[in-house]
Design a protein around this motif. Structure first.
Motif, PDB file in Angstrom:
ATOM      1  N   ALA A  43       0.800  -1.225   0.000  1.00 55.26           N
ATOM      2  CA  ALA A  43       0.000   0.000   0.000  1.00 55.26           C
ATOM      3  C   ALA A  43       0.835   1.278   0.000  1.00 55.26           C
ATOM      4  CB  ALA A  43      -0.933   0.008   1.213  1.00 55.26           C
ATOM      5  N   GLU A  44       2.093   1.211   0.461  1.00 57.28           N
ATOM      6  CA  GLU A  44       2.898   2.417   0.615  1.00 57.28           C
ATOM      7  C   GLU A  44       4.288   2.220   0.007  1.00 57.28           C
ATOM      8  OE1 GLU A  44       1.168   4.738   1.764  1.00 57.28           O
ATOM      9  OE2 GLU A  44      -0.366   3.752   2.991  1.00 57.28           O
ATOM     10  N   ASP A  45       4.976   3.339  -0.252  1.00 56.78           N
ATOM     11  CA  ASP A  45       6.384   3.271  -0.644  1.00 56.78           C
ATOM     12  C   ASP A  45       7.200   2.754   0.541  1.00 56.78           C
ATOM     13  OD1 ASP A  45       5.244   4.687  -2.718  1.00 56.78           O
ATOM     14  OD2 ASP A  45       6.834   6.189  -2.811  1.00 56.78           O
ATOM     15  N   GLU A  68      14.751  -3.429 -10.836  1.00 60.93           N
ATOM     16  CA  GLU A  68      13.324  -3.155 -10.924  1.00 60.93           C
ATOM     17  C   GLU A  68      12.633  -4.305 -11.643  1.00 60.93           C
ATOM     18  OE1 GLU A  68      12.443   0.613 -12.614  1.00 60.93           O
ATOM     19  OE2 GLU A  68      13.772   1.722 -11.269  1.00 60.93           O
ATOM     20  N   GLY A  69      11.413  -4.629 -11.190  1.00 54.50           N
ATOM     21  CA  GLY A  69      10.653  -5.691 -11.827  1.00 54.50           C
ATOM     22  C   GLY A  69      10.966  -7.058 -11.245  1.00 54.50           C
ATOM     23  N   SER A  70      10.604  -8.080 -11.992  1.00 58.31           N
ATOM     24  CA  SER A  70      10.757  -9.467 -11.539  1.00 58.31           C
ATOM     25  C   SER A  70      12.120 -10.028 -11.938  1.00 58.31           C
ATOM     26  CB  SER A  70       9.653 -10.331 -12.152  1.00 58.31           C
ATOM     27  OG  SER A  70       9.922 -11.706 -11.935  1.00 58.31           O
ATOM     28  N   HIS A  71      12.688 -10.843 -11.055  1.00 58.12           N
ATOM     29  CA  HIS A  71      13.987 -11.455 -11.368  1.00 58.12           C
ATOM     30  C   HIS A  71      13.897 -12.380 -12.576  1.00 58.12           C
ATOM     31  CE1 HIS A  71      12.214 -14.758  -8.946  1.00 58.12           C
ATOM     32  NE2 HIS A  71      13.027 -15.547  -9.603  1.00 58.12           N
ATOM     33  N   GLU A  72      12.708 -12.922 -12.812  1.00 54.55           N
ATOM     34  CA  GLU A  72      12.557 -13.849 -13.946  1.00 54.55           C
ATOM     35  C   GLU A  72      12.750 -13.132 -15.281  1.00 54.55           C
ATOM     36  OE1 GLU A  72       9.507 -17.228 -12.943  1.00 54.55           O
ATOM     37  OE2 GLU A  72       8.733 -15.344 -12.144  1.00 54.55           O
ATOM     38  N   SER A  73      12.529 -11.808 -15.278  1.00 51.54           N
ATOM     39  CA  SER A  73      12.663 -11.044 -16.522  1.00 51.54           C
ATOM     40  C   SER A  73      14.097 -10.590 -16.789  1.00 51.54           C
ATOM     41  CB  SER A  73      11.761  -9.806 -16.478  1.00 51.54           C
ATOM     42  OG  SER A  73      10.407 -10.172 -16.289  1.00 51.54           O
ATOM     43  N   VAL A  74      14.895 -10.417 -15.708  1.00 47.57           N
ATOM     44  CA  VAL A  74      16.213  -9.783 -15.882  1.00 47.57           C
ATOM     45  C   VAL A  74      17.368 -10.621 -15.334  1.00 47.57           C
ATOM     46  CG1 VAL A  74      15.264  -7.450 -15.903  1.00 47.57           C
ATOM     47  CG2 VAL A  74      15.930  -8.478 -13.717  1.00 47.57           C
ATOM     48  N   HIS A  75      17.113 -11.881 -14.968  1.00 48.51           N
ATOM     49  CA  HIS A  75      18.154 -12.649 -14.277  1.00 48.51           C
ATOM     50  C   HIS A  75      19.392 -12.874 -15.136  1.00 48.51           C
ATOM     51  CE1 HIS A  75      17.768 -16.685 -16.218  1.00 48.51           C
ATOM     52  NE2 HIS A  75      16.555 -16.216 -16.516  1.00 48.51           N
ATOM     53  N   GLN A  76      19.255 -12.834 -16.463  1.00 46.23           N
ATOM     54  CA  GLN A  76      20.401 -13.054 -17.350  1.00 46.23           C
ATOM     55  C   GLN A  76      21.135 -11.765 -17.704  1.00 46.23           C
ATOM     56  OE1 GLN A  76      17.941 -15.293 -20.329  1.00 46.23           O
ATOM     57  NE2 GLN A  76      19.714 -16.663 -20.354  1.00 46.23           N
ATOM     58  N   SER A 110       2.841  -0.664  -4.668  1.00 47.80           N
ATOM     59  CA  SER A 110       2.320  -1.557  -5.710  1.00 47.80           C
ATOM     60  C   SER A 110       3.367  -1.931  -6.750  1.00 47.80           C
ATOM     61  CB  SER A 110       1.092  -0.939  -6.404  1.00 47.80           C
ATOM     62  OG  SER A 110       0.077  -0.634  -5.465  1.00 47.80           O
ATOM     63  N   SER A 111       4.647  -1.767  -6.422  1.00 44.13           N
ATOM     64  CA  SER A 111       5.713  -2.103  -7.359  1.00 44.13           C
ATOM     65  C   SER A 111       6.491  -3.316  -6.868  1.00 44.13           C
ATOM     66  CB  SER A 111       6.676  -0.923  -7.535  1.00 44.13           C
ATOM     67  OG  SER A 111       6.018   0.176  -8.114  1.00 44.13           O
ATOM     68  N   ARG A 112       7.223  -3.916  -7.800  1.00 46.63           N
ATOM     69  CA  ARG A 112       7.959  -5.155  -7.528  1.00 46.63           C
ATOM     70  C   ARG A 112       9.431  -4.938  -7.859  1.00 46.63           C
ATOM     71  NH1 ARG A 112       5.106 -10.752  -8.403  1.00 46.63           N
ATOM     72  NH2 ARG A 112       6.807 -12.275  -8.390  1.00 46.63           N
ATOM     73  N   HIS A 113      10.312  -5.339  -6.946  1.00 45.01           N
ATOM     74  CA  HIS A 113      11.754  -5.268  -7.165  1.00 45.01           C
ATOM     75  C   HIS A 113      12.366  -6.642  -6.895  1.00 45.01           C
ATOM     76  CE1 HIS A 113      11.678  -0.994  -7.722  1.00 45.01           C
ATOM     77  NE2 HIS A 113      12.981  -0.848  -7.555  1.00 45.01           N
ATOM     78  N   ALA A 114      13.422  -6.947  -7.646  1.00 39.72           N
ATOM     79  CA  ALA A 114      14.118  -8.217  -7.497  1.00 39.72           C
ATOM     80  C   ALA A 114      15.368  -8.038  -6.642  1.00 39.72           C
ATOM     81  CB  ALA A 114      14.505  -8.761  -8.869  1.00 39.72           C
ATOM     82  N   PHE A 115      15.690  -9.059  -5.863  1.00 38.67           N
ATOM     83  CA  PHE A 115      16.924  -9.119  -5.084  1.00 38.67           C
ATOM     84  C   PHE A 115      17.691 -10.376  -5.490  1.00 38.67           C
ATOM     85  CE2 PHE A 115      14.470  -6.182  -2.692  1.00 38.67           C
ATOM     86  CZ  PHE A 115      15.355  -5.396  -1.972  1.00 38.67           C
ATOM     87  N   TYR A 116      19.016 -10.246  -5.524  1.00 37.51           N
ATOM     88  CA  TYR A 116      19.882 -11.365  -5.895  1.00 37.51           C
ATOM     89  C   TYR A 116      21.031 -11.403  -4.893  1.00 37.51           C
ATOM     90  CZ  TYR A 116      23.058 -14.182  -8.903  1.00 37.51           C
ATOM     91  OH  TYR A 116      23.911 -15.125  -9.415  1.00 37.51           O
ATOM     92  N   ILE A 117      21.039 -12.444  -4.045  1.00 36.25           N
ATOM     93  CA  ILE A 117      22.151 -12.669  -3.122  1.00 36.25           C
ATOM     94  C   ILE A 117      23.081 -13.667  -3.800  1.00 36.25           C
ATOM     95  CG2 ILE A 117      22.846 -13.388  -0.808  1.00 36.25           C
ATOM     96  CD1 ILE A 117      19.966 -12.821   0.098  1.00 36.25           C
ATOM     97  N   SER A 118      24.259 -13.212  -4.174  1.00 32.14           N
ATOM     98  CA  SER A 118      25.189 -14.037  -4.937  1.00 32.14           C
ATOM     99  C   SER A 118      26.428 -14.330  -4.102  1.00 32.14           C
ATOM    100  CB  SER A 118      25.587 -13.322  -6.239  1.00 32.14           C
ATOM    101  OG  SER A 118      26.522 -14.092  -6.962  1.00 32.14           O
TER     102      SER A 118
END
Length: 219
Positions: A43-45, A68-76, A110-118
């Motif tokens: 609901a909030e930032d 920004e967005g889903s990890h499935e879209s930008v993982h490569q 209402s936004s989605r961000h991806a995180f990658y712990i490598s």
């Protein structure tokens, strides 16, 4: 990714740090070089300040990235990601490890961000294959979605397999975040600004209920 938005005025409200723990928070016996998952602000930032994960090895190096967005879209696409923390950990395998982010991750409502712990070695990051939940964690502020592991950094494919929930796995850890500003805070700022406009004397001061003088409204 990115740093929190600039303050609109001296009166903009920033919430206290909150945290959300995943359904599983202990070592699971499942670990790989890296793990990717998404976070949705509801609901909030919000601004994510720190990430806790469970290393699957005694010591090692790690990087934490966001996009920004889903990890499935930008993982490569390594260029789509921003590095927000890096370092090394040491200690018994399976102990929770907290990482303050040197760049807070601002996620608009209402936004989605991806995180990658490598990690830099095999079995660096633990995850859960428990399949009773459709997300890793959820509260009124955020949802931590299910994710995927990678067997080596920036591997070209995401994990799939018979374990987990529809081929996805759960993040194991904690996110610390702030709610940047609520609609109630917006209302307070607007109301106080209106009080300044309507004050009977040009040199009048507004004082909060606790006795603290309020700053002048921005002109």
């Amino acid at each position: 990714g990115g740093s929190p938005r600039p303050m609109k005025s001296p009166m903009e409200c920033v919430g206290a740090t909150r945290e959300i723990q995943t359904h599983t928070l202990s070592i699971t016996g499942h670990s790989q070089c890296g793990f990717l998952f998404d976070v949705t602000s509801r609901a909030e930032d919000i601004a994510v300040r720190a990430v806790t994960f469970v290393p699957g090895v005694k010591d090692g190096d790690y990087d934490i990235w966001t996009a920004e967005g889903s990890h499935e879209s930008v993982h490569q696409n390594a260029k789509a990601w921003t590095l927000v923390a890096k370092g090394a950990h040491s200690g018994p395998r399976g102990c929770k490890f907290r990482v303050p982010l040197h760049r807070h991750v601002h996620i608009p409502r209402s936004s989605r961000h991806a995180f990658y712990i490598s990690g830099h070695n095999v079995n660096a990051v633990c995850f859960s294959t428990e399949s009773n939940n459709t997300c890793s964690a959820e509260n009124e502020d955020v949802t931590i979605h299910l994710g995927h592991f990678k067997a080596f950094p920036w591997e070209g494919v995401l994990s799939t397999g018979p374990f987990g929930h529809n081929g996805m796995q759960a993040f194991v850890g904690i996110l610390e975040y702030e709610v940047l500003q609520s609609r109630a805070a917006d209302h307070v700022v607007q109301t106080t600004g209106r009080l300044w406009e309507l004050r009977p004397f040009s040199d009048a001061d507004l004082v909060a209920a606790g006795g603290r003088p309020l700053p002048p409204a921005p002109r």
